[in-house]
Design an enzyme around this catalytic site. Structure first.
Site: not given
Ligand SMILES: Cc1ncc(C[n+]2csc(CCOP(=O)(O)OP(=O)(O)O)c2C)c(N)n1
Ligand SMILES: [Mg+2]
Lengths: 342, 404
Positions: B302, B311, B298
């Protein structure tokens, strides 16, 4: 040289700082962590990042990774392991990043957390705190603006509270952590960093009990009961009504389960009118529960049906429409008018 | 694929289990650095320098990818990146409430998306703008979500592209169920391959910790569902590096569920295309499911509300820039003599035009009317909700009439 004599005012200054709700929550967490080494903070991004709202900012740096845990991304895991830690003698404070993401943990909350004490007839306690940023008005995408507090207030065995100002934020956090019952703390996310709500927090004061509601503005024409993110609009309505010569009483419910409706009953017996404000949909909700109990206790004092100003009975809409969904000043005043003109 | 016996429980602190290489334990613990190395198991067909590697297993899946087709993939990635950057900029200008950048993940998304056939179904998370584009969803149709005028724009059935899913992991179970349906409908294992279908579901490295994802793996396996689990390991789940989610490389988890797992260079569009084609093929022929871990990065925050400087270190980004998914195709085309400067210039011009249209569209997007709040909550609307809508609309009309 003689030591300078400290005046009481100076002492107070040293223990009183002006801060936002977010900072007060952070300070409350910090105070509990300092007081009790068994207090843990756990959740997604709560460590290095300090939480997406920075409520846990600096805690991992100061207390270490064993006290502030950046957990794997799974809410059922966060709450489920917190229960185990609590059984083991810890006092975990779980952060759910946004209220819309609490549902993977619903099972652990409802089946285990809420019932552990009852099932074991008190042999096991579950002193877990679940912090939930909730409510709308922040222009966010889906699942980031909901108000699911009624769902949890419906579960026997859980305690549910919500803060609306820095003083309560500071104390409710610590009271929730020292509670031997599981407590869900619903935090009004849109107010976290509101400088308008900044207030002096005296860390030597004696706080109100956790499960008590409070009259925050006196009046006699009608009563508004609200909590968390709806307090500012309730107070604004009282200010606006005052300009038209009507004095409204405003009550901050603070505790959602158990409800503390004594002050509401007392108020409605004087005003004869009640408007309940909440962002959640109204069907089968806390607002409805308050209305039901007030009509039961204050039937002969009521001059008008209890009015509910709430979100609609729909999913939270796209944020471009949220100004319609979240109770605003006009809708609250409209309900007050309805109550007064009944 | 190594068997479970070939890896031993990693000594905590001795190495970053989830990525099988590089950063020091201190860095991992500090959460400051994700690895740039995919390890020996990485399937790569095009090196960061643009050199085409031969691969007897996957080259057959690229038989039709001539210079023209490769230029097409290059164009896809450039357009998608340009639209992503434009959207990011529009958020900064207040035109969008938030943007979720895909920068760096173009090859994973375009490669896997282009592997799909029209009858296949894709279930995205919230970052799959590149996949949406390959499914034929107009980039403009994505903007409503981020401008907060809508929760989901396109017709999923028309494009074979499910609505975005924000709650982490939910869609993996939904995709497994959809794939079960494809199988129950007899769309798997037919002699005529044109009659076969498959499903692909996208999720992140962080998502792999969710119960729904685990259950999605179990269901797909138990029902032999034609589903490709496509995990974009972009090294970060907001502020948490992949080490927070797993001790072992993510693709190796597949073994425990009883289906194959493979790690592909997520910045290599050819590898992503070939490996996903292979995986879909397996699924269509009844050998599904398959887990693909696309090892990528990425490159941006985010979302536009995130501040990665809190971080992670910028040198990490610098290291990944050297593996840029678009640059390596460009280098390869130039090296092979099939990419003239004229071509690159024309793609850039097209991208500018694409971005301008997007911008124009976004700036002129109307706000939804208040009645939209109440519309389509149910297939069969309860009378009480109709009444609530009418009451609110007449309340609003009162303002227009100057009653208040
Ligand atoms: C059930 C849930 N918990 C927390 C969140 C908040 N949240 C949104 S994206 C994220 C991180 C996701 O990381 P990853 O699965 O690696 O996907 P990326 O965003 O890196 O594409 C979090 C904690 C959420 N959307 N859904
Ligand atoms: Mg990720």
């Amino acid at each position: 040289m003689a030591a300078p004599v400290q005046s009481p005012v100076d002492t107070q200054a040293a223990t009183t700082q002006t801060m936002t709700i977010g900072k007060a929550l952070n300070n409350g967490l910090r105070a509990s962590m300092e007081a009790d080494p068994k207090v843990l903070v756990m959740g997604e991004d709560v460590g290095k990042l300090g939480g997406v709202f920075r409520v846990t900012d600096g805690l991992q740096k100061d207390f270490g990774e064993h006290r502030v845990l950046d957990t794997p991304l799974a809410e059922s895991g966060i709450v489920g392991t917190a229960i185990g830690l609590a059984v083991r003698g810890f006092r975990p404070v779980c952060e759910i990043q946004f209220e819309g993401f609490i549902f993977p943990a619903f099972d652990q909350i409802s089946s285990q957390l809420a019932k552990l004490h009852y099932r074991t007839q008190g042999k096991l306690k579950a002193p877990v705190v679940i912090r939930v940023p909730f409510g709308g008005g922040i222009g966010a995408v889906e699942h980031h603006s909901e108000s699911p507090e009624s769902l949890f207030s419906h579960i026997p065995g859980l305690k549910v509270v919500s803060c609306s100002n820095p003083v309560d934020a500071y104390w409710m956090m610590q009271q929730a952590i020292s509670s031997d019952d599981p407590v869900m703390l619903f935090e009004p996310k849109k107010l976290y960093h509101s400088s308008a709500l900044k207030a002096p927090v005296d860390t030597t004061a004696t706080p109100d009990p956790l499960h008590s509601s409070r009259v925050v503005r006196h009046g006699d024409a009608a009563t508004i009961a609200a909590y968390g993110p709806s307090l500012p609009v309730a107070l604004d309505a009282a200010t606006a009504a005052q300009e038209e010569g009507r004095s409204l009483e405003v009550i901050d419910l603070r505790t959602l389960s158990p409800l503390d409706l004594g002050p509401v009953f007392e108020s409605v017996r004087r005003t004869g009118r009640l408007v309940v404000v909440s962002e959640a949909p109204s069907e089968v909700s806390l607002a409805s529960e308050v209305a039901a109990r007030v009509q039961q206790e204050c039937f002969y004092s009521l001059e008008a049906p209890v009015q509910r100003v709430t979100g609609f009975d729909t999913p939270y809409p796209p944020a471009k429409l949220e100004e319609h969904f979240v109770p605003d000043l006009d809708r609250v005043l409209h309900a007050v008018d309805n109550a007064l003109e009944w | 694929m190594p068997s479970p016996e070939q890896w031993t429980r990693p000594d905590p602190g001795a190495g970053p289990a989830a990525t099988a290489a590089q950063p020091s334990p201190e860095q991992v613990i500090a959460g400051l650095r994700a690895t740039t190395e995919g390890g020996a198991e990485l399937t790569q067909l095009l090196t960061p320098e643009g050199e085409r590697l031969e691969d007897s297993r996957f080259d057959p899946y690229l038989a039709d990818i001539d210079a023209e087709a490769l230029r097409g993939l290059y164009r896809d990635m450039v357009l998608v990146r340009r639209a992503d950057r434009e959207s990011n900029a529009m958020q900064r200008q207040g035109q969008l409430g938030i943007w979720v950048p895909l920068l760096g993940q173009e090859a994973a998304q375009v490669g896997s998306g282009r592997a799909l056939r029209p009858a296949d179904m894709a279930f995205p998370s919230y970052r799959e703008h590149g996949v949406a584009y390959t499914r034929g969803v107009d980039f403009r149709e994505l903007l409503g979500i981020f401008r907060c005028t809508d929760h989901s724009g396109w017709d999923p059935a028309e494009y074979g592209f499910h609505p975005y899913t924000i709650v982490i992991g939910n869609q993996v179970l939904n995709a497994a169920g959809y794939a079960m349906g494809q199988k129950f409908d007899g769309k798997v294992g037919n002699a005529d391959d044109a009659d076969n279908e498959a499903t692909i579901v996208y999720f992140g490295d962080g998502a792999t910790s969710q119960g729904d994802v685990h259950e999605g793996f179990v269901w797909g396996a138990v029902y032999d569902a034609p589903v490709v689990y496509f995990c974009q390991n972009n090294q970060w789940a907001i502020s948490e590096p992949t080490e927070r989610q797993s001790r072992l490389p993510l693709y190796q988890r597949a073994r425990g569920y009883g289906f194959p797992g493979i790690r592909v260079d997520g910045n290599d569009v050819l590898a992503c295309l070939a490996v996903t084609r292979w995986a879909l093929d397996e699924c269509r022929h009844g050998n599904g499911p398959v887990l693909i871990e696309a090892f990528t990065y990425r490159m941006d925050a985010h979302t536009t509300t995130d501040d990665p400087t809190r971080y992670r270190l910028s040198d990490e980004l610098e290291a990944w820039k050297l593996k840029d998914p678009i640059e390596r195709v460009r280098a390869h085309l130039a090296r092979a003599g099939s990419g003239e400067q004229d071509f690159f210039d024309s793609v850039d011009a097209e991208a500018d035009e694409f971005a301008a249209q997007l911008r124009d569209f976004c700036f002129n997007m109307p706000d939804p009317p208040p009645e939209r709040i109440f519309s389509e909550v149910y297939a069969d609307t309860p009378a009480a909700l109709d009444a609530q809508r009418e009451e609110y609309l007449s309340y609003l009309a009162g303002f227009a009439g100057g009653e208040h």
